[in-house]
Scaffold this active site. Structure first.
Site, short mmCIF file in Angstrom:
data_model
loop_
_atom_site.label_atom_id
_atom_site.label_comp_id
_atom_site.label_asym_id
_atom_site.label_seq_id
_atom_site.Cartn_x
_atom_site.Cartn_y
_atom_site.Cartn_z
NE ARG A 39 37.03 45.97 -49.59
CZ ARG A 39 35.88 46.59 -49.29
NH1 ARG A 39 34.92 45.93 -48.66
NH2 ARG A 39 35.69 47.84 -49.63
CE1 TYR A 46 32.62 55.80 -42.57
CE2 TYR A 46 33.93 57.68 -43.25
CZ TYR A 46 33.26 56.52 -43.56
OH TYR A 46 33.21 56.07 -44.85
NE ARG A 90 41.45 43.17 -44.18
CZ ARG A 90 40.66 42.44 -43.44
NH1 ARG A 90 41.16 41.49 -42.70
NH2 ARG A 90 39.36 42.64 -43.43
NE ARG A 103 38.93 52.79 -50.16
CZ ARG A 103 37.93 52.52 -49.37
NH1 ARG A 103 37.40 51.33 -49.39
NH2 ARG A 103 37.49 53.40 -48.51
CG ASP A 146 40.39 53.48 -43.30
OD1 ASP A 146 40.03 53.01 -44.39
OD2 ASP A 146 39.64 54.17 -42.58
O1 1CP Z 1 44.57 51.78 -52.32
C1 1CP Z 1 44.09 51.82 -51.17
O2 1CP Z 1 43.17 51.08 -50.79
C2 1CP Z 1 44.71 52.81 -50.23
C3 1CP Z 1 44.34 52.67 -48.83
C4 1CP Z 1 43.01 53.24 -48.37
C5 1CP Z 1 42.54 54.54 -48.48
C6 1CP Z 1 43.13 55.69 -49.25
C7 1CP Z 1 42.07 52.51 -47.61
C8 1CP Z 1 42.18 51.10 -47.26
N1 1CP Z 1 41.10 53.36 -47.18
C9 1CP Z 1 41.34 54.62 -47.71
C10 1CP Z 1 40.59 55.85 -47.50
C11 1CP Z 1 39.21 55.77 -47.00
N2 1CP Z 1 38.69 54.98 -46.01
C12 1CP Z 1 38.19 56.64 -47.44
C13 1CP Z 1 38.38 57.73 -48.45
C14 1CP Z 1 38.43 57.17 -49.83
C15 1CP Z 1 37.12 56.69 -50.38
O3 1CP Z 1 36.16 57.48 -50.40
O4 1CP Z 1 37.09 55.55 -50.85
C16 1CP Z 1 37.02 56.31 -46.74
C17 1CP Z 1 35.67 56.95 -46.90
C18 1CP Z 1 37.35 55.26 -45.83
C19 1CP Z 1 36.46 54.61 -44.86
C20 1CP Z 1 36.39 53.16 -45.11
N3 1CP Z 1 37.35 52.26 -44.71
C21 1CP Z 1 35.43 52.45 -45.86
C22 1CP Z 1 34.19 53.06 -46.50
C23 1CP Z 1 32.97 52.77 -45.68
C24 1CP Z 1 31.77 53.56 -46.17
O5 1CP Z 1 31.42 54.54 -45.51
O6 1CP Z 1 31.21 53.17 -47.20
C25 1CP Z 1 35.82 51.11 -45.88
C26 1CP Z 1 35.11 49.95 -46.53
C27 1CP Z 1 37.04 51.01 -45.16
C28 1CP Z 1 37.88 49.81 -44.96
C29 1CP Z 1 39.05 49.75 -45.87
N4 1CP Z 1 39.99 50.75 -46.00
C30 1CP Z 1 40.96 50.37 -46.89
C31 1CP Z 1 40.63 49.04 -47.33
C32 1CP Z 1 41.45 48.21 -48.28
C33 1CP Z 1 39.44 48.68 -46.69
C34 1CP Z 1 38.73 47.33 -46.80
C35 1CP Z 1 39.23 46.52 -45.67
C36 1CP Z 1 38.99 45.05 -45.81
O7 1CP Z 1 37.89 44.61 -45.46
O8 1CP Z 1 39.91 44.33 -46.22
#
Ligand code: 1CP
Length: 353
Positions: A34, A154, A43, A30, A79
């Site tokens: 954010r 999910y 965003r 990540r 994602d």
């Molecule tokens: O550096 C990076 O952020 C790379 C891009 C990336 C990756 C590798 C994002 C962007 N998501 C992911 C993988 C991801 N997505 C995982 C596996 C990694 C982890 O465990 O952190 C998971 C579980 C998700 C699902 C997801 N998408 C969540 C988690 C929700 C939960 O169950 O708690 C969230 C918050 C997202 C949205 C998301 N994905 C990525 C970003 C930057 C965001 C936030 C979006 C925003 O509001 O701007």
């Protein structure tokens, strides 16, 4: 299969491949997202889904942490639910929540509907990978996908969940439906990784973020065969492959087994398990990635510095215990409230050690 870049000097690829690297490589799960004001500014003008299906935006957001922190690897901005969306599943990524599925998958009939799904090309993703490979110079690009279990969680829950109750109930009460669902998701995961590999990513990471909710016995019965098929399905590309989950202390050996313990495999470790202990759990010859608690960064620099030095020392002990490499990372993703300046300082510190 496209020709891949040759980056023999890249510390991340060396450590992941069991070779000596010029420094301890560091990147952050990540790292794009954010915690960065430049991410939040972009965003504000685009939804998460718009960003994930726009090659220029994917490229820009992926590059933001490279410019700012000087990390040793880029991770593609996307994602884990992007392939589901691309295959036609009605879902959204809701701000401050995460993925939300319009019609959760709960029955055999729901799984039958999914079976007809096929991942077509995802042009935005392949175009972004090609653009990035050109822009990144000698910094490797990591592609990724969600592992079948975490994707299933999910789909079955309908969104984020703490206990994954419906998911585990389906797994235990309807094993045939469960395995059918996991088959579909395994195919989709392999296809999504291939889209990225064919476009030129230098390594892949499979996120089974929520597998730690399972007992070892249930992991072995209901998850391991499918995750093994994911790794076997892309092994021929010969790039480093990382298997990551949270709260997986008891599963680390099985997660290493799922990678096939091929050359160039890495297992991600969270902060609950020491790297030295993880090395004995995964078995010799596998590299480790981790494992600073992301919350430590919220406690300020002196605490972060001390904890980071301890992770590096622990990584050295892990090498002594048979790990083939150590890649410094957090034990899970960067928290959105993290001061990005601390992340930059942390990269500099790890590189100096
Ligand atoms: O550096 C990076 O952020 C790379 C891009 C990336 C990756 C590798 C994002 C962007 N998501 C992911 C993988 C991801 N997505 C995982 C596996 C990694 C982890 O465990 O952190 C998971 C579980 C998700 C699902 C997801 N998408 C969540 C988690 C929700 C939960 O169950 O708690 C969230 C918050 C997202 C949205 C998301 N994905 C990525 C970003 C930057 C965001 C936030 C979006 C925003 O509001 O701007």
């Amino acid at each position: 299969m496209s020709t891949r870049r040759d980056l023999p000097e890249a510390p991340y690829l060396a450590a992941a491949s069991g070779l000596t690297s010029s420094r301890i490589p560091v990147w952050f799960m990540r790292q794009a997202g954010r915690s960065l004001p430049e991410y939040r500014a972009l965003r504000a003008q685009n939804t998460m889904m718009e960003a994930c299906f726009d090659a220029e935006l994917i490229c820009e957001i992926t590059l933001q942490p490279i410019r700012r922190h000087g990390v040793d690897a880029a991770i593609l901005f996307s994602d884990i639910v992007v392939p589901l969306r691309a295959a036609g599943v009605d879902l959204d990524i809701v701000a401050a929540v995460g993925p939300v599925i319009a019609n959760p998958v709960r029955t055999e009939a729901d799984v039958a509907v999914l079976k007809s799904l096929e991942l077509a090309r995802i042009d935005a993703v392949s175009d972004a990978v090609r653009l990035l490979v050109g822009e990144l110079g000698d910094v490797p690009l990591i592609g990724f996908a969600g592992a079948p279990f975490t994707l299933a969680s999910y789909l079955v829950e309908g969104g984020p969940s703490k206990l994954h109750e419906r998911t585990k109930a389906m797994m235990l009460a309807q094993p045939a439906t469960w395995h059918a669902l996991m088959e579909v998701l395994t195919d989709l995961t392999i296809a999504f990784l291939k889209v990225q590999l064919d476009a030129g990513v230098d390594a892949v990471q499979v996120f089974d973020s929520w597998a730690g909710t399972l007992s070892l016995a249930d992991y072995r019965t209901f998850v391991l065969p499918h995750s093994s098929r994911v790794f076997a399905g892309v092994a021929d590309y010969g790039v480093p492959m990382t298997h990551f989950g949270v709260g997986t202390a008891e599963l680390l050996g099985a997660m290493a087994e799922a990678t096939g313990r091929r050359p160039k495999t890495v297992v991600g470790v969270d902060w609950r398990t020491s790297l030295a202990d993880a090395a004995t759990r995964v078995g010799a010859g596998t590299a480790l990635q981790g494992n600073l608690d992301p919350v430590v960064l919220l406690a300020g620099w002196p605490v972060t510095e001390k904890a980071a030095r301890a992770v590096v020392d622990d990584g050295r002990r892990a090498l002594g215990a048979g790990a083939s490499g150590h890649i410094f990372n957090l034990g899970h993703g960067v928290s959105p409230t993290t001061d990005p300046g601390l992340l930059t300082d942390l990269v500099e510190l790890v590189h100096s050690l």
